[in-house]
Each structure stands twice: as structure tokens, then as C-alpha cells.
Design a protein around this motif. Structure first.
Motif, PDB file in Angstrom:
ATOM      1  N   LEU A 100      42.112  13.568 -24.483  1.00 31.96           N
ATOM      2  CA  LEU A 100      41.315  12.430 -24.933  1.00 31.96           C
ATOM      3  C   LEU A 100      40.986  11.607 -23.701  1.00 31.96           C
ATOM      4  N   LEU A 101      39.709  11.637 -23.293  1.00 33.07           N
ATOM      5  CA  LEU A 101      39.300  10.994 -22.049  1.00 33.07           C
ATOM      6  C   LEU A 101      38.133  10.043 -22.292  1.00 33.07           C
ATOM      7  N   ASN A 128      45.007  11.907 -19.214  1.00 30.05           N
ATOM      8  CA  ASN A 128      44.871  11.982 -17.761  1.00 30.05           C
ATOM      9  C   ASN A 128      43.789  12.977 -17.359  1.00 30.05           C
ATOM     10  N   VAL A 129      42.749  12.505 -16.695  1.00 30.56           N
ATOM     11  CA  VAL A 129      41.628  13.355 -16.317  1.00 30.56           C
ATOM     12  C   VAL A 129      42.023  14.366 -15.243  1.00 30.56           C
ATOM     13  N   ASP A 130      43.063  14.074 -14.463  1.00 36.21           N
ATOM     14  CA  ASP A 130      43.519  15.021 -13.445  1.00 36.21           C
ATOM     15  C   ASP A 130      44.025  16.317 -14.074  1.00 36.21           C
ATOM     16  N   ASP A 131      44.778  16.182 -15.147  1.00 35.68           N
ATOM     17  CA  ASP A 131      45.304  17.375 -15.809  1.00 35.68           C
ATOM     18  C   ASP A 131      44.169  18.220 -16.361  1.00 35.68           C
ATOM     19  N   PHE A 132      43.175  17.552 -16.951  1.00 33.92           N
ATOM     20  CA  PHE A 132      42.000  18.272 -17.438  1.00 33.92           C
ATOM     21  C   PHE A 132      41.281  18.969 -16.296  1.00 33.92           C
ATOM     22  N   TYR A 133      41.113  18.280 -15.199  1.00 37.03           N
ATOM     23  CA  TYR A 133      40.400  18.815 -14.038  1.00 37.03           C
ATOM     24  C   TYR A 133      41.038  20.111 -13.537  1.00 37.03           C
ATOM     25  N   GLU A 134      42.342  20.100 -13.372  1.00 36.23           N
ATOM     26  CA  GLU A 134      43.002  21.275 -12.834  1.00 36.23           C
ATOM     27  C   GLU A 134      42.993  22.435 -13.818  1.00 36.23           C
ATOM     28  N   SER A 135      43.118  22.121 -15.111  1.00 31.88           N
ATOM     29  CA  SER A 135      43.030  23.172 -16.122  1.00 31.88           C
ATOM     30  C   SER A 135      41.612  23.749 -16.166  1.00 31.88           C
ATOM     31  N   LEU A 136      40.613  22.889 -15.982  1.00 30.39           N
ATOM     32  CA  LEU A 136      39.226  23.345 -15.976  1.00 30.39           C
ATOM     33  C   LEU A 136      38.964  24.306 -14.818  1.00 30.39           C
ATOM     34  N   LEU A 137      39.504  23.999 -13.638  1.00 26.96           N
ATOM     35  CA  LEU A 137      39.306  24.882 -12.495  1.00 26.96           C
ATOM     36  C   LEU A 137      39.826  26.286 -12.784  1.00 26.96           C
ATOM     37  N   GLN A 138      40.983  26.350 -13.372  1.00 26.31           N
ATOM     38  CA  GLN A 138      41.563  27.648 -13.675  1.00 26.31           C
ATOM     39  C   GLN A 138      40.728  28.400 -14.705  1.00 26.31           C
ATOM     40  N   ALA A 139      40.281  27.674 -15.748  1.00 25.63           N
ATOM     41  CA  ALA A 139      39.497  28.312 -16.804  1.00 25.63           C
ATOM     42  C   ALA A 139      38.140  28.785 -16.288  1.00 25.63           C
ATOM     43  N   VAL A 140      37.488  27.972 -15.449  1.00 25.77           N
ATOM     44  CA  VAL A 140      36.192  28.357 -14.890  1.00 25.77           C
ATOM     45  C   VAL A 140      36.346  29.577 -13.990  1.00 25.77           C
ATOM     46  N   ASN A 198      27.440   4.097 -19.954  1.00 21.42           N
ATOM     47  CA  ASN A 198      28.192   3.657 -21.116  1.00 21.42           C
ATOM     48  C   ASN A 198      29.440   4.518 -21.284  1.00 21.42           C
ATOM     49  N   GLU A 199      30.559   3.886 -21.588  1.00 22.77           N
ATOM     50  CA  GLU A 199      31.827   4.589 -21.734  1.00 22.77           C
ATOM     51  C   GLU A 199      32.142   4.834 -23.218  1.00 22.77           C
ATOM     52  N   ARG A 200      32.562   6.054 -23.517  1.00 20.91           N
ATOM     53  CA  ARG A 200      32.973   6.403 -24.879  1.00 20.91           C
ATOM     54  C   ARG A 200      34.175   7.333 -24.811  1.00 20.91           C
ATOM     55  N   GLU A 201      35.101   7.182 -25.759  1.00 26.31           N
ATOM     56  CA  GLU A 201      36.227   8.103 -25.783  1.00 26.31           C
ATOM     57  C   GLU A 201      35.777   9.414 -26.423  1.00 26.31           C
ATOM     58  N   LYS A 202      36.158  10.518 -25.807  1.00 28.66           N
ATOM     59  CA  LYS A 202      35.774  11.835 -26.279  1.00 28.66           C
ATOM     60  C   LYS A 202      36.982  12.768 -26.274  1.00 28.66           C
ATOM     61  N   ILE A 203      37.026  13.628 -27.263  1.00 31.79           N
ATOM     62  CA  ILE A 203      38.019  14.694 -27.289  1.00 31.79           C
ATOM     63  C   ILE A 203      37.440  15.872 -26.535  1.00 31.79           C
ATOM     64  N   LEU A 204      38.214  16.442 -25.625  1.00 32.89           N
ATOM     65  CA  LEU A 204      37.799  17.621 -24.876  1.00 32.89           C
ATOM     66  C   LEU A 204      38.681  18.797 -25.286  1.00 32.89           C
ATOM     67  N   LEU A 205      38.041  19.868 -25.708  1.00 25.84           N
ATOM     68  CA  LEU A 205      38.741  21.100 -26.034  1.00 25.84           C
ATOM     69  C   LEU A 205      38.331  22.154 -25.019  1.00 25.84           C
ATOM     70  N   LEU A 206      39.301  22.727 -24.327  1.00 24.83           N
ATOM     71  CA  LEU A 206      39.038  23.758 -23.336  1.00 24.83           C
ATOM     72  C   LEU A 206      39.524  25.097 -23.877  1.00 24.83           C
ATOM     73  N   THR A 207      38.612  26.061 -23.960  1.00 24.56           N
ATOM     74  CA  THR A 207      38.958  27.392 -24.439  1.00 24.56           C
ATOM     75  C   THR A 207      38.801  28.399 -23.299  1.00 24.56           C
ATOM     76  N   ASP A 208      38.996  29.660 -23.611  1.00 25.95           N
ATOM     77  CA  ASP A 208      38.841  30.703 -22.599  1.00 25.95           C
ATOM     78  C   ASP A 208      37.444  30.701 -21.994  1.00 25.95           C
ATOM     79  N   SER A 209      36.431  30.405 -22.801  1.00 23.76           N
ATOM     80  CA  SER A 209      35.047  30.560 -22.355  1.00 23.76           C
ATOM     81  C   SER A 209      34.209  29.297 -22.454  1.00 23.76           C
ATOM     82  N   SER A 210      34.723  28.247 -23.092  1.00 27.03           N
ATOM     83  CA  SER A 210      33.890  27.086 -23.394  1.00 27.03           C
ATOM     84  C   SER A 210      34.618  25.778 -23.165  1.00 27.03           C
TER      85      SER A 210
END
Length: 311
Positions: free
Chosen positions: A135-136, A250-262, A144-156
Motif C-alpha cells: 500500500l503506497l 515501504n516503497v523500497d521493498d516494492f522497488y527491490e521486489s520489482l527489480l527481481q520480477a522484471v 496529486n497523491e493517492r493511496e494505491k494497492i500494488l499487486l506484483l505477479t510473475d508477469s504483471s
């Protein structure tokens, strides 16, 4: 306390240019100032080294580059793992517990239930399995700032606007990971001519525009949903002392997980092609955004209890 789910660390992949290009657009200023570094990641050799990035001045105090050793995301509220921020946080700012409790996303079980509801968006044959949820704060092209749920999958990557009051999905966007061409991490900045107050914190920007810029009409439409990039920062709840260790916000945790998934997605979908990984200032083109200033200071993009009025 939610059980921490550890993820196997997968190195961000290969084809690292030996000649690192450092972006430095300073003119006449010899002071030590962070100006950015660019790295390309892609797929190639079977056993690539973990990439490191040379920083132009103003790097981390310990001289470190990108750290890959942090824990994976969990769906629950808290983690016992430390989440020291790579993207800078607002100095000295503390979110009082009374304010934190006003977020509907913070109510017991609210985020977990929201993730379960959002799973209905996933298509196994297209997206693969769910790897993590966060939740970032999303910062749109109108600042404009809005809270968003981010779901990271294998491909999306799913970016979900979720009503935590009525437990409804308002809208969502799917970004295929193999279409992402640039990932940027750094401090959020405004143009020199802007009169907006400094943000004094960092974020992550994801681009899939292949270098093409949106049209004038797209940029000047505050409701345009086809802007080919998105920007995220920490959720305000992370500034509550009790939640400093919570990786969900924490956006850092999302960032590092995103790098691995990409990296894995490119191995599968676009072997041999590369993604730019940039560490440097992230420009927000807002010169005199009175509307965004009011919108953000009032937290209108977050579902909160506002003295008995909920929106």
C-alpha cells in the motif's frame, strides 16, 4: 503480528555496461551533489553478477550501491525485519498515532481483505502467481497523491484504486513487466522555475513509454489514465514510529521486489533486451500547482475518518 514471508533473492540480471554513464547536468557548480547514475539490466549470461552502480557525488554515506539483501514483502501489517529506506524520507516528520488510526486502510484486517478482493483481477494464464502486495502513495502527472494497492505477479504489476470504506475496487491498471523500459529511484524534485515547496523525500518511477512523451492533451488532462509512467513513494503510515519497520507501506521493498520480477520477466519474454535502471532525481513537472498543494495537504487521496465524516 503477521508472519513474515521470506523470498529467495534473485539477482537482477546481467549485461551490465562496463562504461557506466553518469548523468550530470550541473553548470558551474563544483559542490558535491547527487546527480544520478544509469545502469542497464537485461538477460544474457546464465550466472550474472549482482549489479552495482557508481554514484556521481553525494552517494550513501557508507559508499554502498544498490543493496539486494532486504526481505521480501508480506501481506500482513508488520514485519520484524528492518526496512531502512533507500529513498529518502521527509526529515523530522512523524505521523501521530491519532492520525494513523484515521486511515481506513489501517483498520484491523482491512489491507488483507482488500488484497483478497483485488485477487479477482488476476488471470493466472496471463499474470502468473502473486508475489507481493503493498500500500503506497501514487503521485500522478498533476502531482496529486493517492493511496494505491500494488499487486506484483510473475508477469504483471497491478495498480489498484481501492475504496477502503466500502471495500470496493474503484479502478485498476495492469502493466506487463516485460513492457517496462525504465525504473528510476531518487529524490522527488520540481523544476528550478517552480514555486512549489520542496518535497524533501524520494520515490520510485516506472516508465513504459519507450522514450515517447505524452501529448499536450494527455498531460493537461488531470483525469488522463494513459500516461505511460507512474511514480510511488512511501505511504504516510510509514512515518508512524510504530510502523517504521512495516514493509507493506515501504516503497523500497516494492522497488527491490520489482527489480527481481522484471528481470525474470525479461528472461522469459525478451531475452537479450534491457531495462534502464536509473538512480537520480525524479522530476515532477509542477510549476504552480495550487490545486495539488491543497489536495495533498488535505490528504484527499486517502480514505480517512475526518472527524466523523468518512471519505
Amino acid at each position: 503480528m503477521a508472519e513474515t514471508k521470506e523470498k529467495t533473492t534473485i539477482p537482477v540480471e546481467e549485461n551490465i555496461a562496463t562504461d557506466m554513464k553518469i548523468d550530470d547536468d550541473r553548470t558551474g557548480d563544483d559542490s558535491a551533489e547527487f546527480t544520478g547514475a544509469t545502469l542497464e539490466i537485461g538477460s544474457g549470461s546464465p550466472n550474472p553478477p549482482v549489479p552495482s552502480v557508481a554514484i556521481a557525488g553525494g552517494a550513501a554515506a557508507d559508499g554502498s550501491a544498490f543493496d539486494r539483501g532486504r526481505p521480501g514483502s508480506v501481506y500482513g501489517r508488520q514485519s520484524i525485519k528492518s526496512t531502512t529506506s533507500r529513498t529518502s524520507m521527509r526529515p523530522g516528520y512523524v505521523e501521530p498515532v491519532e492520525i494513523t488510526k484515521g486511515y481506513f486502510s489501517y483498520k484491523d484486517g482491512s489491507f488483507d481483505n482488500a488484497v483478497e478482493n483485488c485477487k479477482s483481477l488476476l488471470k493466472n494464464e496471463l499474470d502468473g502467481s502473486l508475489q507481493g502486495a503493498w500500500l503506497l502513495t501514487e503521485i500522478d502527472h498533476w502531482d496529486n497523491e493517492r493511496e494505491k494497492i500494488l499487486l506484483l505477479t510473475d508477469s504483471s504489476l497491478f495498480i489498484v484504486n481501492y475504496n477502503f470504506i466500502n471495500s470496493k475496487i474503484l479502478d485498476s491498471k495492469r502493466v506487463m513487466l516485460h513492457l517496462i523500459d525504465t525504473i528510476q529511484v531518487g529524490d522527488l524534485t520540481y523544476p528550478k522555475e517552480s514555486v512549489m515547496p520542496d518535497r524533501q523525500h524520494g520515490g520510485v518511477r516506472i516508465l513504459w513509454n519507450k522514450g515517447e512523451q505524452p501529448s499536450f492533451g494527455q498531460m493537461w488532462n488531470p483525469w488522463c489514465s494513459s500516461i505511460p509512467w507512474t511514480t510511488f513513494s512511501h505511504h504516510p503510515v510509514l512515518y508512524n514510529p510504530k510502523e517504521n519497520e512495516t514493509i507493506t507501506y515501504n516503497v523500497d521493498d516494492f522497488y527491490e521486489s520489482l527489480l527481481q520480477a522484471v528481470s525474470k520477466a525479461f528472461q522469459k519474454k525478451k531475452p537479450g533486451e534491457k531495462v534502464r535502471l536509473i538512480e537520480g532525481p525524479i522530476l515532477i513537472e509542477n510549476y504552480l500547482g495550487v490545486s495539488s498543494l491543497v489536495f495533498n495537504q488535505s490528504h484527499l487521496g486517502f480514505f480517512r475518518d475526518r472527524n466523523g465524516v468518512s471519505f
